[in-house]
Design an enzyme around this catalytic site. Structure first.
Site, PDB file in Angstrom:
ATOM      1  N   GLU A  33       0.840  -1.204   0.000  1.00 67.33           N
ATOM      2  CA  GLU A  33       0.000   0.000   0.000  1.00 67.33           C
ATOM      3  C   GLU A  33       0.874   1.254   0.000  1.00 67.33           C
ATOM      4  O   GLU A  33       1.825   1.359   0.768  1.00 67.33           O
ATOM      5  CB  GLU A  33      -0.891  -0.032   1.243  1.00 67.33           C
ATOM      6  N   SER A  67     -25.620   5.707 -18.727  1.00 66.84           N
ATOM      7  CA  SER A  67     -25.305   5.035 -17.472  1.00 66.84           C
ATOM      8  C   SER A  67     -26.614   4.525 -16.894  1.00 66.84           C
ATOM      9  O   SER A  67     -27.498   5.311 -16.546  1.00 66.84           O
ATOM     10  CB  SER A  67     -24.640   6.009 -16.494  1.00 66.84           C
ATOM     11  N   ALA A 120     -15.166   3.365  -2.081  1.00 65.89           N
ATOM     12  CA  ALA A 120     -14.880   2.398  -1.018  1.00 65.89           C
ATOM     13  C   ALA A 120     -13.441   1.923  -1.050  1.00 65.89           C
ATOM     14  O   ALA A 120     -13.043   1.080  -0.258  1.00 65.89           O
ATOM     15  CB  ALA A 120     -15.825   1.212  -1.133  1.00 65.89           C
ATOM     16  N   GLY A 121     -12.653   2.427  -2.001  1.00 66.64           N
ATOM     17  CA  GLY A 121     -11.269   1.972  -2.103  1.00 66.64           C
ATOM     18  C   GLY A 121     -11.154   0.686  -2.904  1.00 66.64           C
ATOM     19  O   GLY A 121     -10.176  -0.048  -2.780  1.00 66.64           O
ATOM     20  N   SER A 125     -13.266   3.667 -10.263  1.00 69.13           N
ATOM     21  CA  SER A 125     -12.894   4.511 -11.408  1.00 69.13           C
ATOM     22  C   SER A 125     -11.954   3.793 -12.365  1.00 69.13           C
ATOM     23  O   SER A 125     -12.106   3.907 -13.583  1.00 69.13           O
ATOM     24  CB  SER A 125     -12.338   5.871 -10.985  1.00 69.13           C
ATOM     25  N   GLU A 157      -6.735   9.508 -15.774  1.00 70.68           N
ATOM     26  CA  GLU A 157      -7.120   9.867 -14.409  1.00 70.68           C
ATOM     27  C   GLU A 157      -6.240  11.018 -13.892  1.00 70.68           C
ATOM     28  O   GLU A 157      -6.720  11.941 -13.247  1.00 70.68           O
ATOM     29  CB  GLU A 157      -7.008   8.644 -13.496  1.00 70.68           C
ATOM     30  N   ASP A 169      -4.050   0.375  -9.545  1.00 67.33           N
ATOM     31  CA  ASP A 169      -5.462   0.038  -9.764  1.00 67.33           C
ATOM     32  C   ASP A 169      -5.724  -0.302 -11.228  1.00 67.33           C
ATOM     33  O   ASP A 169      -6.423  -1.254 -11.551  1.00 67.33           O
ATOM     34  CB  ASP A 169      -6.364   1.213  -9.354  1.00 67.33           C
TER      35      ASP A 169
HETATM   36  C1  GLA Z   1      -5.087   4.545  -4.489  1.00 66.77           C
HETATM   37  C2  GLA Z   1      -4.304   4.880  -5.738  1.00 66.77           C
HETATM   38  C3  GLA Z   1      -3.268   3.792  -6.031  1.00 66.77           C
HETATM   39  C4  GLA Z   1      -2.404   3.513  -4.799  1.00 66.77           C
HETATM   40  C5  GLA Z   1      -3.285   3.301  -3.568  1.00 66.77           C
HETATM   41  C6  GLA Z   1      -2.481   3.167  -2.311  1.00 66.77           C
HETATM   42  O1  GLA Z   1      -5.858   3.392  -4.690  1.00 66.77           O
HETATM   43  O2  GLA Z   1      -5.171   4.993  -6.838  1.00 66.77           O
HETATM   44  O3  GLA Z   1      -2.482   4.163  -7.133  1.00 66.77           O
HETATM   45  O4  GLA Z   1      -1.480   4.542  -4.603  1.00 66.77           O
HETATM   46  O5  GLA Z   1      -4.205   4.355  -3.387  1.00 66.77           O
HETATM   47  O6  GLA Z   1      -1.743   1.994  -2.315  1.00 66.77           O
END
Ligand code: GLA
Length: 380
Positions: A33, A67, A120-121, A125, A157, A169
């Site tokens: 991370e 959408s 939500a992580g 996107s 992005e 991501d």
């Molecule tokens: C977000 C960013 C990723 C990465 C994470 C942390 O998801 O989009 O590129 O930096 O945070 O690991």
């Protein structure tokens, strides 16, 4: 939504059958991370939640897209892209970067839907961006190159949408393989598919808190990492080993204390990813869980990107006997945690963690088992 229903929506909307259906998944990061923008290592996997697009190429340069989730129609011309607002900017951004990289694009008519929770992580996107790239590849007839498409999506992005994310991501959504995590070197973009260990499941634990002022905090962390890299005299923190770090900070103490903590997280986290990959191959899930735990503690104490809800969720998970380890996942400041859980006890685990979390935080918890899915693909 199943493919048939999506195709039905297309037919109702455009009075014709769609020529293609594409999908691109969200991701959960198992470990690694805040290492991607430090040229380091990450180990995400694509989840079984995705963005789907049904489309038909057009003879001109127009894009018309609905959408289904937002119930909004949008239209633009590939020859005159201008920035605006809202979800369609991800699609325009990808179109712009593809054209900029020399791809000749066909227009298309499309309907889009998705089930990756937003904010939500879990990279909703990136899923939109990679599904868009996959749609353009289908409509315009160019070959799919996962790394190239991930970079294009990241540029979209960064410079069209204006979020300064790393490459993790987009690579996870573009290049993952079913049943596997993606071990990625974020400097070379070389990757390997690493099978998930047997007998354990990956559980996503949504705190139901959403990251607030994440952009500024994220950019601040990036700057602090760059400052630390300058102090160590390297291109990126990836270039410092744990031993070098310890030697150097013992010898000199001129480094800013915040930069030192940020650097310690990134440098030890890179080592944890490498160890995790070896362990996944040997199947020692107990040790893998310990590494998950160490990652969370480092994100909490050194990188300082957890919030109270994430800490409570992770503690609640770790207290369960069936849990090998748990950590926050994604950028932090809210969103989800990820836990490594013994397969046969997963149901009790979910119930127990949700109950304990609710009781301690007063917030809703959402737990779901997630399967490692395939990266962006042409479905039909
Ligand atoms: C977000 C960013 C990723 C990465 C994470 C942390 O998801 O989009 O590129 O930096 O945070 O690991």
């Amino acid at each position: 939504m199943d493919v048939q229903t999506l195709k039905q929506f297309f037919s109702t909307h455009f009075n014709a059958e769609p020529a293609f259906v594409v999908r691109a998944p969200g991701r959960v990061n198992l470990i690694g991370e805040h290492t991607d923008y430090n040229d380091g290592f990450v180990l995400p996997m694509a989840i079984d939640r995705a963005v789907w697009i049904a489309l038909s190429p057009r003879a001109d340069s127009k894009i018309r897209i609905r959408s289904l989730d937002l119930e909004v129609d949008s239209a633009f011309d590939l020859n005159s892209l201008t920035k605006g607002e809202g979800w369609v900017e991800y699609i325009k951004g990808v179109a712009y970067q593809l054209q900029n990289a020399g791809y000749e694009l066909n227009g298309f008519d499309a309907v889009m839907t998705g089930d990756v929770p937003r904010g939500a992580g879990l990279s909703s996107s990136a899923a939109v961006e990679l599904a868009t790239a996959r749609a353009f590849a289908a409509a315009s007839g160019f070959a799919w190159n996962a790394s190239k498409m991930a970079k294009i999506a990241q540029m979209a992005e960064n410079s069209w949408v204006g979020v300064n994310c790393g490459i993790m991501d987009q690579m996870a959504s573009a290049a993952s393989r079913k049943g596997n995590a993606l071990f990625l070197d974020c400097r070379s973009l070389e990757y390997q598919h690493v099978p998930l260990p047997k007998g354990v499941v990956i559980v996503i634990l949504d705190t139901s808190t959403r990251r607030g002022l994440v952009d500024s905090a994220y950019n601040e962390r990036r700057n602090q990492c760059e400052e630390a890299a300058r102090w160590f005299g390297v291109k990126a923190l990836r270039d410092v080993s744990v031993d070098e770090f310890e030697r150097k900070i013992k010898a000199e103490i001129t480094i800013d204390q915040i930069a030192l903590k940020r650097a310690r997280h990134v440098i030890t986290e890179n080592a944890r990813v490498l160890e995790a990959v070896n362990i996944m191959r040997s199947g020692d899930v107990k040790r893998l869980g310990e590494i998950f735990n160490a990652s969370h503690d480092s994100l909490r104490d050194d990188f300082e990107v957890t919030n109270e809800a994430l800490n409570i969720m992770v503690e609640s998970a770790r207290e369960q006997k069936s849990c090998y380890g748990a950590r926050m996942t994604g950028a932090g400041f809210g969103g989800c945690a990820v836990a490594l859980v013994r397969e046969e006890n997963v149901q009790e685990f979910e119930n127990a963690v949700s109950a304990v979390y609710r009781q301690r935080s007063g917030l809703e918890a959402n737990a779901y088992i997630c399967k490692a899915s395939e990266g962006a693909s042409l479905v039909e």
